[in-house]
Design a protein around this motif. Structure first.
Motif, short mmCIF file in Angstrom:
data_model
loop_
_atom_site.label_atom_id
_atom_site.label_comp_id
_atom_site.label_asym_id
_atom_site.label_seq_id
_atom_site.Cartn_x
_atom_site.Cartn_y
_atom_site.Cartn_z
N ALA A 282 0.84 -1.19 0.00
CA ALA A 282 0.00 0.00 0.00
C ALA A 282 0.88 1.25 0.00
O ALA A 282 0.67 2.19 -0.77
CB ALA A 282 -0.93 0.00 1.21
N GLU A 283 1.89 1.22 0.86
CA GLU A 283 2.78 2.37 0.96
C GLU A 283 3.52 2.57 -0.37
O GLU A 283 3.68 3.69 -0.84
CB GLU A 283 3.78 2.10 2.09
CG GLU A 283 4.25 3.35 2.77
CD GLU A 283 5.28 3.03 3.84
OE1 GLU A 283 5.95 3.97 4.27
OE2 GLU A 283 5.45 1.87 4.23
N ALA B 263 0.21 5.18 -0.78
CA ALA B 263 -0.67 5.44 0.36
C ALA B 263 0.16 5.93 1.54
O ALA B 263 1.15 5.31 1.90
CB ALA B 263 -1.42 4.18 0.75
N GLN B 264 -0.26 7.07 2.11
CA GLN B 264 0.38 7.52 3.33
C GLN B 264 -0.06 6.60 4.47
O GLN B 264 -1.08 5.93 4.35
CB GLN B 264 0.01 8.97 3.59
CG GLN B 264 0.57 9.88 2.51
CD GLN B 264 0.28 11.33 2.74
OE1 GLN B 264 0.21 11.79 3.87
NE2 GLN B 264 0.09 12.05 1.66
N PRO B 265 0.71 6.63 5.59
CA PRO B 265 0.39 5.67 6.65
C PRO B 265 -1.09 5.66 7.06
O PRO B 265 -1.67 4.59 7.21
CB PRO B 265 1.29 6.14 7.79
CG PRO B 265 2.48 6.72 7.10
CD PRO B 265 1.96 7.35 5.85
N TRP B 266 -1.72 6.83 7.17
CA TRP B 266 -3.13 6.83 7.59
C TRP B 266 -4.03 6.24 6.51
O TRP B 266 -5.04 5.59 6.79
CB TRP B 266 -3.58 8.24 8.01
CG TRP B 266 -3.57 9.26 6.89
CD1 TRP B 266 -2.53 10.06 6.54
CD2 TRP B 266 -4.63 9.56 5.98
NE1 TRP B 266 -2.86 10.82 5.47
CE2 TRP B 266 -4.15 10.57 5.10
CE3 TRP B 266 -5.94 9.10 5.82
CZ2 TRP B 266 -4.93 11.11 4.08
CZ3 TRP B 266 -6.72 9.64 4.80
CH2 TRP B 266 -6.23 10.63 3.94
N GLN B 267 -3.64 6.43 5.24
CA GLN B 267 -4.44 5.84 4.15
C GLN B 267 -4.28 4.32 4.15
O GLN B 267 -5.23 3.58 3.91
CB GLN B 267 -3.98 6.40 2.80
CG GLN B 267 -4.39 7.85 2.59
CD GLN B 267 -3.80 8.42 1.32
OE1 GLN B 267 -2.63 8.23 1.03
NE2 GLN B 267 -4.62 9.12 0.55
N THR B 268 -3.06 3.87 4.41
CA THR B 268 -2.82 2.44 4.51
C THR B 268 -3.70 1.85 5.59
O THR B 268 -4.33 0.80 5.42
CB THR B 268 -1.34 2.16 4.85
OG1 THR B 268 -0.53 2.78 3.86
CG2 THR B 268 -1.06 0.67 4.89
#
Lengths: 375, 297
Positions: free
Chosen positions: B199-200, B204-209
């Protein structure tokens, strides 16, 4: 197409696309990656080849941004990657386990990266359709990963990694989970897709056959260091060390001491064989230096009668014969106790002069068949 | 031959829990079901028998009045609804507190995880009753919390903490938190770390992940954990009895009052039967959650 187009690494003026300089990564006291410097050019399919623990995966993960460097730098397309998190790098990775999101459909998996970029819905749908067609999964868009075969999952993973049009695609053992037949087909598919998209690929593999087929160049890794970077042919025919010669393909190694060092020939005294071996080209060495002659099994000729040539002939007894279809492999025991491996192409359906077990045979090779290695 | 032996062996292994369930669940359940259909009486035991045998006549008397009584008297419906509300709020609070805990333990280094898990289970080593009593000492008007707040000059008058719904929810959350953390942890720890990296890697940023990968994949664990809190909390008796006030209406307490104070065993049994039916749905959900979490793994 000129040679330097095809082989940019031969062009001194070519700008490397990926530039790795003095890169090191330590885990505790172990250097997983040790002062690696490497230039990779645009459009290459570069293979990092090494055994487990050679640091190839760590190097790949550093390119993706999952591991930080203890020293050195990575530059992609002129941009320094220090401190850039994975989600901001112009790099995508295809994971060894594929890491497909199990709760999303195939189409959603492929669209994942595009959605993070907040692209318009219609553009995403178009791009996903294009990628699905490219990997021949158009009918599987609505399936979940668990409903796919291994080969299909592999293609979804590839499509997902290519979706954002990365500058650099990293592939961690891309064919490792496929069976042999599928692996061979997929190899060519992977090469076609690479050519079609023009994306620079860096592939990590432990499978030397895979590396030989895929790569424009191979970087052989050992203990965190890159020991040789060359084209597949060069790596095979001109290995620069016993390690590389032995790691890629099979090889017979004869240890000896330089007894003649001429302009266009040299001679290696092999105490173990009780004879000296003749090499028909000049080698940079000094008299008395310890060196090794590396001979590939297919470069050796087997005959039941003593060949006419005066040097590079060894006599031995056949110990093992393995018929492998396209070729046969023989193990011949020399009087010195050393074992030599020979492969013979099975050119005819019936072997007119079969060699049998315990038969005494002569092994011979041409003056330039072997590689002289200093280490 | 050997297959027969294996099959017989299996039958014996399965028989142990089978007999256990028969003796300790099914038979008492039938007794309670029978009781709920009988009529209360001032007698010993305090109900009339369900069937009588009198000169060739078998008279079976089924009294459905106990159930009708539950519908007619608002007390029972209110107590049920209130129990469901308190149990839901408690489960939700457990989730809010327990998710970060479970996530941190699952992300911790493997050699640390066991220590952290032991810390989660540690409260079970003391008596549950003692721990609830300890909360009385903390929450009462001249208890630790009020004294500290007054000492710090934050309040003049002691806050009413004890004998409120707040105290009951606090007690339930405190007691049942491990039941949420453990299944959720088991779910999170099984998730492939490569998924987060993928995801990263895809931007994807950590919160999106977390929102797009971690959270949806932990739904089975969250559901299992919440239900493991919710189901026992609905019928909880000790916590509302000790920490709740006179107006805290929970079905467990009502059942106890019915049984021991009013000595109306049939109505108490009817309450127990209805509670069971109300909880069958979440129990089935729990089973589904466990199945789907196994499928994902």
């Amino acid at each position: 197409m000129t040679e330097s187009d095809d082989q940019p690494w031969r062009d001194p003026n070519a700008q490397p696309f990926l530039r790795i300089k003095g890169l090191s990564k330590h885990f505790g006291s172990v250097a997983a990656v040790d002062k690696v410097s490497l230039d990779i050019y645009r459009g290459e399919l570069f293979c990092l080849l090494g055994g487990s623990g050679s640091g190839k995966s760590t190097l790949l993960r550093m390119l993706a941004g999952f591991e930080s460097a203890n020293a050195g730098s990575i530059e992609i397309d002129g941009q320094d990657m220090a401190g850039v998190p994975p989600y901001r790098r112009p790099v995508n990775m295809m994971f060894q386990s594929y890491a497909l999101f199990p709760h999303m459909t195939v189409a959603d998996n492929i669209a994942y990266g595009l959605r993070r970029d907040r692209l318009p819905r219609a553009d995403i749908a178009k791009r996903v359709d294009h990628l699905l067609a490219m990997v021949q999964l158009a009918d599987f868009a609505k399936r979940k990963p668990s409903q796919l075969s291994g080969g299909q999952r592999q293609r979804v993973a590839l499509a997902r990694a290519l979706a954002k049009g990365p500058k650099l695609l990293l592939l961690d053992e891309p064919l490792g989970a496929l069976d042999k037949k599928l692996r061979e087909e997929t190899q060519f598919e992977l090469m076609n897709i690479q050519e079609e998209t023009g994306v620079t690929f860096v592939v990590v593999t432990h499978d030397q056959e895979e590396a030989m087929t895929l790569a424009t160049r191979i970087g052989v890794m050992r203990d965190g260091e890159i020991v040789q970077v060359a084209t597949p042919r060069e790596v095979y025919e001109y290995p620069n060390s016993r390690f590389v010669a032995d790691f890629i393909g099979s090889v017979n190694l004869f240890e000896g001491v330089v007894s003649e060092d001429g302009e266009s020939h040299m001679r290696l005294d092999c105490a173990g064989l009780g004879t000296s071996l003749y090499v028909g080209h000049g080698v940079s060495c000094t008299l008395g230096q310890r060196m090794w002659l590396a001979l590939r099994p297919e470069k050796l000729r087997v005959s039941t009668e003593k060949p006419a040539q005066s040097h590079n002939v060894l006599q031995g007894v056949v110990e093992e014969i393995a018929y492998m279809g396209g070729s046969s492999m023989l193990r011949v025991r020399l009087p010195s106790g050393a074992q030599v491996q020979v492969t013979q192409a099975n050119l005819d359906r019936d072997d007119a002069h079969p060699v049998s077990w315990d038969e005494t045979v002569f092994l011979s090779w041409s003056d330039t068949a072997g590689v002289v290695l200093p280490s | 031959m050997t297959q027969g032996v294996v099959a017989r062996g299996r039958a014996w292994v399965a028989a142990v829990p089978g007999i256990w369930l028969l003796v300790f669940f099914l038979l008492p359940f039938l007794v309670v079901a029978k009781l709920s259909l009988s009529e209360a009486a001032i007698a010993r035991p305090p109900y009339l028998p369900l069937w009588e045998w009198d000169e060739d006549y078998l008279t079976i008397t089924l009294n459905l009045g106990n159930y009708r009584y539950l519908i007619e008297d608002a007390l029972y419906i209110n107590a049920f609804l209130e129990s469901l509300r308190i149990a839901s709020v408690s489960a939700l609070m457990c989730l809010l507190i327990g998710y970060p805990m479970a996530w941190c333990i699952a992300r911790a280094r493997p050699e640390r995880r066991n220590v952290l898990l032991t810390l989660v289970i540690l409260p079970f080593w003391t008596s549950f009753l003692l721990r609830v009593y300890a909360w009385i000492g903390l929450l009462k008007p001249n208890g630790v919390i009020n004294n500290m707040l007054i000492g710090a000059g934050l309040i003049d008058q002691p806050l009413t903490l004890l004998q409120t719904d707040f105290a009951v929810i606090l007690g339930i959350v405190y007691t049942y938190l491990p039941f949420l953390v453990l299944p959720l942890y088991a779910n999170l720890v099984k998730l492939d770390g490569a998924l987060f990296e993928a995801a990263e890697d895809l931007g994807a940023q950590p919160w999106q992940t977390f929102l797009t990968v971690t959270l949806p994949l932990s739904v089975p664990g969250m559901l299992a954990g919440c239900l493991l809190v919710f189901i026992p909390a609905v019928g909880e008796f000790v916590i509302p009895a000790l920490l709740g006030g006179a107006d805290t209406l929970m079905i467990g307490k009502v059942l106890w009052t019915e049984f021991f104070n009013n000595r109306d065993w049939p109505v108490a049994s009817a309450v127990a039967m209805v509670m069971l039916v109300v909880l069958v749905l979440p129990i089935m959900l729990l089973r589904n959650a466990q199945n789907s979490s196994e499928e994902l793994a």
